[in-house]
Design a protein around this motif. Structure first.
Motif, PDB file in Angstrom:
ATOM      1  N   ARG A   1      -4.711  -9.388 -17.586  1.00 54.25           N
ATOM      2  CA  ARG A   1      -4.588  -9.434 -16.006  1.00 54.25           C
ATOM      3  C   ARG A   1      -4.237  -9.624 -14.540  1.00 54.25           C
ATOM      4  NH1 ARG A   1       2.639 -10.381 -13.955  1.00 54.25           N
ATOM      5  NH2 ARG A   1       1.896 -11.546 -12.937  1.00 54.25           N
ATOM      6  N   GLU A   2      -4.406  -7.834 -14.687  1.00 48.86           N
ATOM      7  CA  GLU A   2      -4.998  -7.196 -13.750  1.00 48.86           C
ATOM      8  C   GLU A   2      -6.870  -7.988 -12.761  1.00 48.86           C
ATOM      9  OE1 GLU A   2      -4.570  -3.049 -14.056  1.00 48.86           O
ATOM     10  OE2 GLU A   2      -2.338  -3.523 -13.619  1.00 48.86           O
ATOM     11  N   ARG A   3      -7.150  -7.835 -13.937  1.00 49.13           N
ATOM     12  CA  ARG A   3      -8.494  -8.345 -14.325  1.00 49.13           C
ATOM     13  C   ARG A   3      -9.219  -9.403 -13.565  1.00 49.13           C
ATOM     14  NH1 ARG A   3     -11.218  -4.840 -19.341  1.00 49.13           N
ATOM     15  NH2 ARG A   3     -11.512  -2.358 -18.185  1.00 49.13           N
ATOM     16  N   CYS A   4      -7.898 -10.401 -13.935  1.00 48.07           N
ATOM     17  CA  CYS A   4      -8.275 -11.732 -13.369  1.00 48.07           C
ATOM     18  C   CYS A   4      -7.618 -12.322 -13.087  1.00 48.07           C
ATOM     19  CB  CYS A   4      -7.220 -12.465 -15.319  1.00 48.07           C
ATOM     20  SG  CYS A   4      -7.655 -12.706 -16.410  1.00 48.07           S
ATOM     21  N   ALA A   5      -6.693 -11.318 -11.761  1.00 50.74           N
ATOM     22  CA  ALA A   5      -6.418 -11.731 -10.659  1.00 50.74           C
ATOM     23  C   ALA A   5      -7.450 -11.225 -10.041  1.00 50.74           C
ATOM     24  CB  ALA A   5      -5.291 -10.559 -10.709  1.00 50.74           C
ATOM     25  N   ILE A   6      -8.373  -9.718  -9.532  1.00 52.98           N
ATOM     26  CA  ILE A   6      -9.119  -9.946  -9.024  1.00 52.98           C
ATOM     27  C   ILE A   6     -10.545 -10.265  -9.060  1.00 52.98           C
ATOM     28  CG2 ILE A   6     -10.830  -7.820  -8.848  1.00 52.98           C
ATOM     29  CD1 ILE A   6      -9.264  -6.358 -10.141  1.00 52.98           C
ATOM     30  N   ALA A   7     -10.583 -10.461 -10.343  1.00 53.53           N
ATOM     31  CA  ALA A   7     -11.673 -11.839  -9.898  1.00 53.53           C
ATOM     32  C   ALA A   7     -11.191 -13.596  -9.519  1.00 53.53           C
ATOM     33  CB  ALA A   7     -12.055 -12.898 -11.846  1.00 53.53           C
ATOM     34  N   ALA A   8      -9.900 -13.834  -9.606  1.00 54.60           N
ATOM     35  CA  ALA A   8      -9.273 -14.648  -8.822  1.00 54.60           C
ATOM     36  C   ALA A   8     -10.171 -14.723  -7.647  1.00 54.60           C
ATOM     37  CB  ALA A   8      -8.066 -14.624  -9.830  1.00 54.60           C
TER      38      ALA A   8
ATOM     39  N   PHE B   1       1.215  -0.656  -0.290  1.00 51.90           N
ATOM     40  CA  PHE B   1       0.059  -0.098  -0.213  1.00 51.90           C
ATOM     41  C   PHE B   1       0.598   1.231  -0.160  1.00 51.90           C
ATOM     42  CE2 PHE B   1      -4.119  -2.836   1.339  1.00 51.90           C
ATOM     43  CZ  PHE B   1      -5.078  -1.396   0.246  1.00 51.90           C
ATOM     44  N   ILE B   2       2.052   1.646   0.537  1.00 51.66           N
ATOM     45  CA  ILE B   2       2.506   2.906   0.944  1.00 51.66           C
ATOM     46  C   ILE B   2       3.630   2.552  -0.597  1.00 51.66           C
ATOM     47  CG2 ILE B   2       4.597   3.341   2.000  1.00 51.66           C
ATOM     48  CD1 ILE B   2       3.828   1.835   4.910  1.00 51.66           C
ATOM     49  N   TYR B   3       4.389   1.339  -1.075  1.00 52.65           N
ATOM     50  CA  TYR B   3       5.585   1.947  -1.788  1.00 52.65           C
ATOM     51  C   TYR B   3       4.710   1.372  -3.186  1.00 52.65           C
ATOM     52  CZ  TYR B   3       8.233   2.653   2.253  1.00 52.65           C
ATOM     53  OH  TYR B   3       8.680   2.927   3.387  1.00 52.65           O
ATOM     54  N   GLU B   4       3.929   0.529  -3.354  1.00 52.35           N
ATOM     55  CA  GLU B   4       3.137  -0.150  -4.915  1.00 52.35           C
ATOM     56  C   GLU B   4       2.476   0.280  -5.420  1.00 52.35           C
ATOM     57  OE1 GLU B   4       5.009  -2.021  -5.840  1.00 52.35           O
ATOM     58  OE2 GLU B   4       7.079  -2.309  -5.189  1.00 52.35           O
ATOM     59  N   LYS B   5       1.792   0.286  -6.019  1.00 52.06           N
ATOM     60  CA  LYS B   5       0.377   0.015  -7.271  1.00 52.06           C
ATOM     61  C   LYS B   5      -0.125  -1.237  -7.257  1.00 52.06           C
ATOM     62  CE  LYS B   5       2.011   3.127 -10.701  1.00 52.06           C
ATOM     63  NZ  LYS B   5       1.941   3.433 -12.084  1.00 52.06           N
ATOM     64  N   MET B   6      -1.000  -1.116  -6.075  1.00 50.77           N
ATOM     65  CA  MET B   6      -1.806  -2.077  -5.449  1.00 50.77           C
ATOM     66  C   MET B   6      -3.408  -2.717  -7.014  1.00 50.77           C
ATOM     67  SD  MET B   6      -1.297  -2.593  -3.281  1.00 50.77           S
ATOM     68  CE  MET B   6      -1.846  -4.120  -2.731  1.00 50.77           C
ATOM     69  N   LYS B   7      -2.330  -2.071  -8.010  1.00 49.44           N
ATOM     70  CA  LYS B   7      -3.509  -1.952  -9.894  1.00 49.44           C
ATOM     71  C   LYS B   7      -2.631  -3.791 -10.325  1.00 49.44           C
ATOM     72  CE  LYS B   7      -5.864   1.385 -10.706  1.00 49.44           C
ATOM     73  NZ  LYS B   7      -6.046   2.807 -12.339  1.00 49.44           N
ATOM     74  N   ASN B   8      -1.289  -3.701  -9.802  1.00 46.31           N
ATOM     75  CA  ASN B   8      -0.355  -4.786  -9.656  1.00 46.31           C
ATOM     76  C   ASN B   8      -1.148  -6.399  -9.386  1.00 46.31           C
ATOM     77  OD1 ASN B   8       1.872  -6.792  -9.476  1.00 46.31           O
ATOM     78  ND2 ASN B   8       2.964  -5.374 -10.735  1.00 46.31           N
ATOM     79  N   ALA B   9      -1.081  -7.069 -10.313  1.00 44.29           N
ATOM     80  CA  ALA B   9      -1.794  -8.331  -9.802  1.00 44.29           C
ATOM     81  C   ALA B   9      -0.920  -8.840  -8.732  1.00 44.29           C
ATOM     82  CB  ALA B   9      -1.680  -9.228 -11.204  1.00 44.29           C
ATOM     83  N   THR B  10       0.811  -9.272  -8.758  1.00 44.10           N
ATOM     84  CA  THR B  10       1.234  -9.870  -7.899  1.00 44.10           C
ATOM     85  C   THR B  10       1.020  -9.606  -6.640  1.00 44.10           C
ATOM     86  OG1 THR B  10       3.034 -10.278  -9.555  1.00 44.10           O
ATOM     87  CG2 THR B  10       3.787 -10.577  -7.239  1.00 44.10           C
ATOM     88  N   ASN B  11       0.921  -8.055  -6.462  1.00 39.40           N
ATOM     89  CA  ASN B  11       0.794  -7.494  -5.534  1.00 39.40           C
ATOM     90  C   ASN B  11      -0.650  -7.726  -4.464  1.00 39.40           C
ATOM     91  OD1 ASN B  11       3.470  -6.107  -5.546  1.00 39.40           O
ATOM     92  ND2 ASN B  11       2.391  -4.236  -6.285  1.00 39.40           N
ATOM     93  N   LEU B  12      -1.565  -8.039  -5.605  1.00 43.62           N
ATOM     94  CA  LEU B  12      -3.184  -7.526  -5.280  1.00 43.62           C
ATOM     95  C   LEU B  12      -2.948  -9.537  -5.016  1.00 43.62           C
ATOM     96  CD1 LEU B  12      -5.508  -7.104  -8.076  1.00 43.62           C
ATOM     97  CD2 LEU B  12      -5.610  -6.250  -6.070  1.00 43.62           C
ATOM     98  N   PHE B  13      -2.441 -10.201  -4.916  1.00 43.84           N
ATOM     99  CA  PHE B  13      -2.422 -11.942  -4.491  1.00 43.84           C
ATOM    100  C   PHE B  13      -1.516 -11.799  -3.355  1.00 43.84           C
ATOM    101  CE2 PHE B  13      -1.991 -13.477  -8.889  1.00 43.84           C
ATOM    102  CZ  PHE B  13      -4.173 -13.596  -8.633  1.00 43.84           C
ATOM    103  N   ILE B  14      -0.461 -11.149  -3.131  1.00 45.06           N
ATOM    104  CA  ILE B  14      -0.232 -11.153  -1.706  1.00 45.06           C
ATOM    105  C   ILE B  14      -0.603 -10.219  -0.916  1.00 45.06           C
ATOM    106  CG2 ILE B  14       2.082  -9.505  -1.089  1.00 45.06           C
ATOM    107  CD1 ILE B  14       3.575 -10.067  -3.527  1.00 45.06           C
ATOM    108  N   LEU B  15      -1.550  -9.019  -1.141  1.00 50.63           N
ATOM    109  CA  LEU B  15      -2.596  -8.886  -0.363  1.00 50.63           C
ATOM    110  C   LEU B  15      -3.348  -9.603  -0.101  1.00 50.63           C
ATOM    111  CD1 LEU B  15      -3.398  -6.054   1.100  1.00 50.63           C
ATOM    112  CD2 LEU B  15      -4.882  -5.595  -1.057  1.00 50.63           C
TER     113      LEU B  15
END
Length: 328
Positions: free
Chosen positions: A125-132, A39-53
């Motif tokens: 890829r980002e939309r698929c990550a959100i859906a997953a 949240f502080i240092y990265e863009k949360m739209k990134n698929a990898t960061n979404l999975f980490i979060l």
């Protein structure tokens, strides 16, 4: 879930309760950092960061149940039937969402590295990550509620409470083990297949820039399987094997206690393993440096204010001395 069995002088429930407490502390700190850093240092739209979060949130859901289990193992269940069902639901929610999210993350890596189709469409890829992630939580909530309905608190003659299944019928057990098969064994098979293809592709490629990311994901999946695999295998064994005699029951309980603690420890593994990533280590160092810089700045301002106060007091004292000098 409990039983207060002894092996010689060892009370495994007491040991379990004592070990759960530091697991809770380490997991809470590590996963909160894992949530905050992207949240502080990265863009949360990134698929990898979404999975980490989402993985960190899943571990936090599981972590919040640990104090209740610690009290249960050290004493007995004192929180009532409703809260037991709620804690059980949260416990299974953390388990199911973790394995589904890990499977989704592995499939994402498989498509990126092996099929090499995501780079041309990052938005897809980002939309698929959100859906997953959304699907993982919906499936996990449904399965965990189903598990929570099947348990209740039993009160014995000495007013001690124990957590038990409502029914031990074959239909209930069959439904439970079918659910575990679909939400553990099937994802396990998918993870093994995807990582076999990923490792083969990475080892054959001349460009090894993605190698470290693959190693991190591989370690995370191995940690999950090592922590939760023995516990789930033991559950299957208990479905078909009924120990006969006190000695056999005690050995089964000892194995269950050890594998249960191993499974509980998984919630603090992911933050440690994600620190293998240079990017997250850099963000953590930046966060610590900012805190240290703020502390030094605060200390400097306090020191300056103290010096000013001392100077003013010294000047005021000298002025008072001068005023008191007798006039000639």
């Amino acid at each position: 879930l409990g039983g207060n069995y002894f092996c010689g002088w060892i009370n495994f429930d007491t040991i379990s309760g004592a070990i759960v407490i530091p697991i809770f502390i380490f997991s809470l700190i590590g996963n909160i950092l894992l949530v905050c850093l992207p949240f502080i240092y990265e863009k949360m739209k990134n698929a990898t960061n979404l999975f980490i979060l989402n993985l960190a949130c899943s571990d936090l859901v599981f972590t919040f149940t640990l104090p209740f289990w610690a009290v249960y193992y050290l004493h007995h269940w004192v929180f009532g039937d409703f809260l037991f069902k709620l804690v059980t639901a949260a416990n299974f929610l953390g388990l199911y969402s973790s394995i589904i999210l890990l499977t989704a993350t592995t499939v994402d890596r498989f498509i990126t590295v092996v099929l090499n189709t995501w780079p041309g469409s990052q938005l897809k890829r980002e939309r698929c990550a959100i859906a997953a992630c959304a699907a993982a939580w919906v499936i996990s909530i449904g399965a965990s509620v189903s598990d929570a309905v099947k348990v209740q608190v039993e009160i014995y003659w000495d007013n001690r409470s124990s957590c038990e299944a409502i029914s031990d019928s074959s239909d209930v057990n069959l439904g439970y083990y079918l659910q575990v098969s679909l939400l553990f064994l099937l994802p396990f098979a998918i993870i093994v297949f995807c990582f076999s293809a990923i490792l083969k592709t990475v080892l054959q490629a001349s460009n090894r820039k993605r190698y470290r990311t693959i190693v991190v994901m591989f370690c995370i999946n191995v940690a999950f399987l090592v922590c939760w695999g023995p516990y789930n295998i033991l559950l299957f064994i208990r479905a078909f094997y009924k120990p006969r005699g006190c000695y056999a029951e005690e050995r089964m309980f000892i194995a269950h206690s050890i594998f249960r603690i191993l499974a509980f420890s998984h919630c603090c593994m992911n933050p440690l393993l994600y620190m293998l990533s240079q990017k997250l280590r850099r963000h953590l160092l930046q966060l610590l440096r900012c805190q240290n810089a703020q502390k030094k700045s605060t200390d400097r301002r306090v020191g300056q204010n103290t010096s000013v106060i001392q100077n003013v007091a010294f000047i005021a004292q000298n002025s008072a001395v001068i005023l008191e000098l007798p006039s000639k």
